[in-house]
Design an enzyme around this catalytic site. Structure first.
Site, short mmCIF file in Angstrom:
data_model
loop_
_atom_site.label_atom_id
_atom_site.label_comp_id
_atom_site.label_asym_id
_atom_site.label_seq_id
_atom_site.Cartn_x
_atom_site.Cartn_y
_atom_site.Cartn_z
N ASP A 32 -63.55 -21.55 28.69
CA ASP A 32 -64.48 -20.60 29.29
C ASP A 32 -64.59 -19.39 28.35
O ASP A 32 -63.94 -19.33 27.30
CB ASP A 32 -64.02 -20.16 30.68
CG ASP A 32 -65.19 -19.81 31.58
OD1 ASP A 32 -66.14 -19.14 31.11
OD2 ASP A 32 -65.15 -20.18 32.77
N TYR A 148 -83.43 -22.40 35.36
CA TYR A 148 -82.22 -23.02 35.91
C TYR A 148 -82.50 -24.43 36.40
O TYR A 148 -81.80 -25.39 36.03
CB TYR A 148 -81.65 -22.16 37.04
CG TYR A 148 -80.38 -22.71 37.64
CD1 TYR A 148 -79.17 -22.58 36.97
CD2 TYR A 148 -80.39 -23.38 38.87
CE1 TYR A 148 -77.99 -23.08 37.51
CE2 TYR A 148 -79.23 -23.88 39.42
CZ TYR A 148 -78.03 -23.73 38.74
OH TYR A 148 -76.88 -24.25 39.28
N LYS A 152 -81.07 -28.02 34.70
CA LYS A 152 -80.23 -28.94 35.48
C LYS A 152 -80.92 -30.28 35.70
O LYS A 152 -80.27 -31.34 35.68
CB LYS A 152 -79.89 -28.29 36.82
CG LYS A 152 -78.92 -27.11 36.72
CD LYS A 152 -77.57 -27.53 36.19
CE LYS A 152 -76.54 -26.42 36.30
NZ LYS A 152 -75.20 -26.83 35.81
#
Length: 253
Positions: A32, A148, A152
């Site tokens: 991360d 977004y 996806k």
């Protein structure tokens, strides 16, 4: 014990997944921007390369599972959504493929979203699937509200297409996606205190359950895919969403 790498693991669903898998006795390597074993930015080429290099250093004998979980909403920054959600996920899955190939039962999972069923930009999706990051960013900038959902949806399309190929299923590497719905994470912080946000969530992610999900709910699902003995689950986008997909698409499955 399996060795499992999870990206986006500093918080939310992926952090819960790391905790769940460690509790089950597995070795988990986290990645991360902060608070992880591997600190990298998957929005950049340098970060993607660093992820692969560090994974090879930390797991020289290979990885049993990879969870490409890093994701952003892209609110106010559609380019970031494209870079992380699609190209960062692909760099993770493709870049770590050689390490997965060393496992006797390799499993790869990517986090998609129920948002993949919302309005998307054909230009953004096409550019993503063509592997043209610059063009995908330009297309997302032209229709930022769909950055977004488009990133996806493109990821789900990529999973479905690649999972059944000789390189993946034919080599014994299962590739699947998990699509969360409304889940309490840092990405949805404040939903209950913001009437406008709550109305948007109600319209876009209706649910049959009484409350939004918790990260632990998704951790159990992702954890099963990452440790499943069976290699017969291939190319699926598993909606773990409190019923959202069934409500929105009752006749399509």
């Amino acid at each position: 014990m399996r060795t499992i790498l999870i990206t986006g693991a500093a918080s939310g669903i992926n952090a819960a997944t790391a905790t769940h898998l460690r509790a089950a006795g597995h070795r988990v390597i986290t990645a991360d921007l902060r608070d992880a074993n591997i600190i990298v930015d998957l929005a950049t080429e340098a970060g993607r390369a660093a992820l692969i290099a560090e994974a090879e250093r930390l797991a020289p004998d290979g990885l049993d599972s990879v969870v490409a979980g890093a994701g952003v909403t892209g609110a106010g920054n559609p380019a970031l959504a494209v870079r992380v959600n699609y190209f960062g996920a692909l760099a993770t899955l493709e870049g770590l493929y050689p390490l997965l190939a060393r496992s006797f039962a390799p499993r790869a999972i990517a986090l998609v979203s129920t948002a993949s069923r919302l309005r998307t930009s054909a230009g953004t999706v096409a550019a993503c699937l063509a592997g043209d990051e610059a063009r995908a960013i330009d297309a997302a900038a032209a229709d930022p509200a769909t950055a977004y959902s488009s990133s996806k949806y493109a990821l789900a399309r990529w999973i479905r297409a690649r999972a059944v190929t000789p390189a993946w299923a034919g080599s014994g590497i299962t590739l699947n996606g998990v699509a969360p719905g409304g889940v309490y994470t840092p990405m949805t912080a404040g939903v209950d205190d913001n009437p406008e946000f709550r109305a948007i969530m109600t319209n876009t992610t209706p649910r049959a359950t009484g409350a939004y999900g918790q990260p632990e709910d998704l951790a159990e699902v992702i954890g099963w895919l990452a440790t499943a003995r069976t290699g017969f689950v291939v190319g699926q986008i598993l909606f773990a969403d409190g019923g959202t997909d069934a409500i929105l698409r009752p006749d399509d499955f």
